[in-house]
Design an enzyme around this catalytic site. Structure first.
Site, short mmCIF file in Angstrom:
data_model
loop_
_atom_site.label_atom_id
_atom_site.label_comp_id
_atom_site.label_asym_id
_atom_site.label_seq_id
_atom_site.Cartn_x
_atom_site.Cartn_y
_atom_site.Cartn_z
N GLU A 80 63.93 -24.60 48.15
CA GLU A 80 63.67 -23.68 49.25
C GLU A 80 63.11 -24.40 51.00
O GLU A 80 62.05 -23.64 51.25
CB GLU A 80 62.84 -22.70 48.68
CG GLU A 80 63.26 -21.65 47.67
CD GLU A 80 62.55 -21.01 46.42
OE1 GLU A 80 63.23 -19.83 45.64
OE2 GLU A 80 61.35 -20.99 47.00
N GLU A 85 68.60 -20.45 40.85
CA GLU A 85 67.21 -19.82 40.40
C GLU A 85 67.28 -18.43 40.48
O GLU A 85 67.83 -17.72 41.19
CB GLU A 85 65.93 -20.12 41.15
CG GLU A 85 65.70 -21.47 40.96
CD GLU A 85 63.67 -21.57 42.13
OE1 GLU A 85 63.46 -20.34 42.07
OE2 GLU A 85 63.14 -22.25 42.50
#
Length: 464
Positions: free
Chosen positions: A172, A361
């Site tokens: 991320e 995810e």
């Protein structure tokens, strides 16, 4: 019966600092995550070794991984995303030689996965870096850290080249804009110029890691990893539409650099307009041309954007500063649930980059209740994942090239943002509470059997 592609990778995703524990074992150094035991996104509180934090043990994956991998294999996983704790390999980050005990642990982990025919997908840096690099060098704000990261990346590529073919650079990476300490090792009050300079160093390091992977693991593939922060305009007012474009670009910029090999014009204008003068060398520009092979991302929610400053002020309490969507329900933690948004995001990324995608995810954090007979009937999790996977299948029908899907937290783990156990994502329950009490025993939830059937039928069992 609609199914997924034959070579589709099914599994789950974890992070070293949220599952491993053993935080100072076998020569490991402290990480940025270790010094923030009660909320990775909070202030830095430097800990003294020996102080108690819930991540010190986490779910003890470091010692229990054979049991956990056996459970993943029972579900039918053919892929597991894990991360390497950089400070297990280079405890202070700047050593000339790696820590053999740390390298040996991941050898054993990857060998155990191979025994069960589970493909490793390995993140080089998942929300942590050696704390000594922050203390002694100022984190990613220091250009020297690029070299330290490249040494680390080359070390693990060389060590595991026969065992790991799928790699990710930074987890991320766009979250550094919202949580600088977590992403780049900078204090929360750092200036925009300081944060973007640190991000630049990280982007260069990511490109150098891609080059190293291509050189050392020629049959391997390396991807980036974005938080898929898809935003919708709150209204059809032109100002809201344009503000949404700008907000989406704030995270797409990372993908643009990592997939196209150069800074996009809109970011160069942003830097000019905000008086941000980055130190970008010719060598940096050359390095950035080494792009990733695929794009991976997390997806949990969408949000709305408006040019109305009063509404924006109310939204600034949440970490992504999103205005709530009045048409969506929310989880217990206030995350809005939007399965169709995942299909939209897959199409947006595919149209923009034309590179293979990987959902690494996705999941629902919820409080699970253990019944008197030990069962955990997490139908809410089944419903959430079913609805999202149906939209994933539709995106594949749309023409999106998707490598696989790894749900977040296939086994309960310590949450990143709050260091909680009560925010559970897993198909496997772990007996531990927010205060660290419990036996750490594993048990199968209802969703365990549901996901097993989804994998066994290659998505054919999903309910429209």
């Amino acid at each position: 019966m609609k199914t997924f592609p034959q070579a589709f990778l099914w599994g789950g995703a974890t992070a070293a600092n949220q599952v491993e524990g053993a935080y100072l074992e076998d020569g490991k150094g402290l990480t940025t995550s270790d010094v923030q035991p009660r909320g990775v996104f909070g202030d830095v509180v430097e800990r003294v070794p020996g102080d108690s934090g819930i991540k010190d043990i986490a779910i003890d994956f470091y010692h229990r991984y054979p049991e956990d991998i056996s459970l993943f294999a029972e579900m039918g996983f053919n892929c597991l995303r894990v991360s390497i704790a950089w400070a297990r390999i280079f405890p202070h980050g700047d050593e000339a030689q790696p820590n053999e005990a740390g390298l040996a642990f991941y050898d054993k982990l990857f060998d155990e996965m191979a025994k069960h025919n589970i493909t490793p997908l390995v993140t080089l840096s998942h929300y942590e870096m050696p704390w000594a690099l922050v203390k002694n060098y100022g984190g990613w704000g220091n250009r020297k850290v690029i070299g330290f990261f490249e040494r680390y990346a080359r070390t693990v590529f060389e060590r595991y080249q026969a065992k790991v073919k799928l790699w990710l650079t930074f987890n991320e990476i766009n979250m550094s804009l919202h949580a600088p300490m977590t992403g780049v090792g900078l204090p929360a009050d750092s200036s925009k110029a300081e944060v973007y300079q640190a991000i630049h160093h990280q982007l260069v390091a990511s490109a150098l890691a891609a080059k190293a992977c291509h050189d050392i693991v020629p049959e391997g593939k390396i991807g980036n990893m974005l938080l898929g922060g898809l935003m919708y305009p709150l209204s059809c007012k032109p100002d809201d539409i344009f503000e949404t474009l700008q907000q989406n670009r704030s995270w797409q910029f990372f993908g643009d650099v990592q997939c196209r090999g150069a800074y996009p014009g809109y970011m160069l204008r942003y830097f000019r307009d905000n008086g941000i003068n980055l130190d970008i060398t010719d060598a940096d520009r050359a390095a950035l041309k080494e792009t990733v092979d695929f794009i991976s991302f997390s997806y949990y929610m969408t949000g709305c954007v408006t040019a109305d400053e009063e509404l924006n002020k109310k939204a600034r309490g949440n970490i992504l500063s999103m205005v709530p969507n009045p048409h969506l329900a929310s989880s217990e933690w206030g995350w809005q649930i939007d399965p169709l948004g995942l299909r939209t995001l897959l199409n947006v990324l595919w149209d923009r980059y034309q590179k293979p995608l990987f959902i690494v995810e996705n999941g629902l954090g919820a409080k699970d209740k253990v019944e008197a007979d030990g069962s955990i009937n997490d139908d809410y999790r089944i419903s959430y994942l079913n609805d999202h996977l149906v939209q994933v299948r539709e995106a594949i029908e749309d023409g999106v090239e998707l490598m696989g899907y790894t749900s977040w937290g296939p086994i309960d783990l310590v949450s990143a943002s709050k260091a909680e156990m009560s925010k559970r994502y897993g198909f496997i329950y772990v007996d531990r509470d927010d205060d660290g009490n419990g036996t750490l025993a594993r048990s199968r939830k209802k969703s365990f059997w549901w996901y097993k059937e989804v994998i066994a039928t290659n998505g054919g069992s999903l309910k429209e």
